[in-house]
Design a protein around this motif. Structure first.
Motif: not given
Length: 173
Positions: A65-66, A68-69, A72, A76, A133
């Motif tokens: 996903r990098y 990005n996280h 959240s 997270e 999400d």
């Protein structure tokens, strides 16, 4: 004796060892406990290897996903707490391996219960109708939570196996 060529060890000529009955009895008792300990050692290595595999899955999930996280907000935060707790469990398992301390092995079990509780919270969060999400994020979060939960379970098993190797007795459940 069987013929042998130079540089070869002769076969078919067993060395006859003779022991007094007390020594033979002690050797038999020692041999009896060796088998289960060897098997436990093999399983211990497999548990440690699986822990490494689970840590790799976590890293790959995050890297996928990098930049990005993965998620959240509350999810997270829960995953962060689970990761810190799993890291602490790994350090504690390492101490158990070095010290053979049954109290530390028991502590692994207690801390894993905390990790299990966080995992339940994470699953409740994902299943809540207020979850906003995406399904992709829900799947990633579910998998990460499961990886951490299984990692913790393996640390507990490591503790149990070390105690068995040291004492020959299974650790109380």
């Amino acid at each position: 004796m069987t013929e042998s060529r130079p540089g070869r060890i002769p076969v078919g000529d067993p060395i006859a060892l003779r022991f007094d009955p007390e020594t033979k009895h002690r050797l038999d008792e020692m041999a009896e406990g060796i088998g289960p300990r060897v098997i436990t050692g093999v399983h211990l290595v497999a548990d440690l290897s699986r822990m490494g595999g689970l840590a790799q899955h976590v890293a790959e999930s995050v890297r996928r996903r990098y930049p990005n996280h993965v998620t959240s907000g509350e999810a997270e935060q829960l995953l962060g707490r689970m990761g810190r707790l799993a890291g602490g469990l790994a350090g504690l398992a390492e101490q158990v391996l070095r010290t053979h301390d049954p109290e530390l092995a028991t502590e692994l079990d207690r801390r894993d219960d905390e990790l299990d509780g966080l995992h339940r919270e994470l699953l409740d969060l994902i299943q809540d109708p207020a979850w906003t999400d995406s399904v992709t994020v829900a799947v990633d979060v579910t998998l990460l939570g499961r990886f951490y939960e299984r990692f913790g379970d393996h640390t507990v098993v490591v503790g149990r196996r070390v105690i068995f190797l040291v004492t020959g007795e299974p650790m109380a459940q």
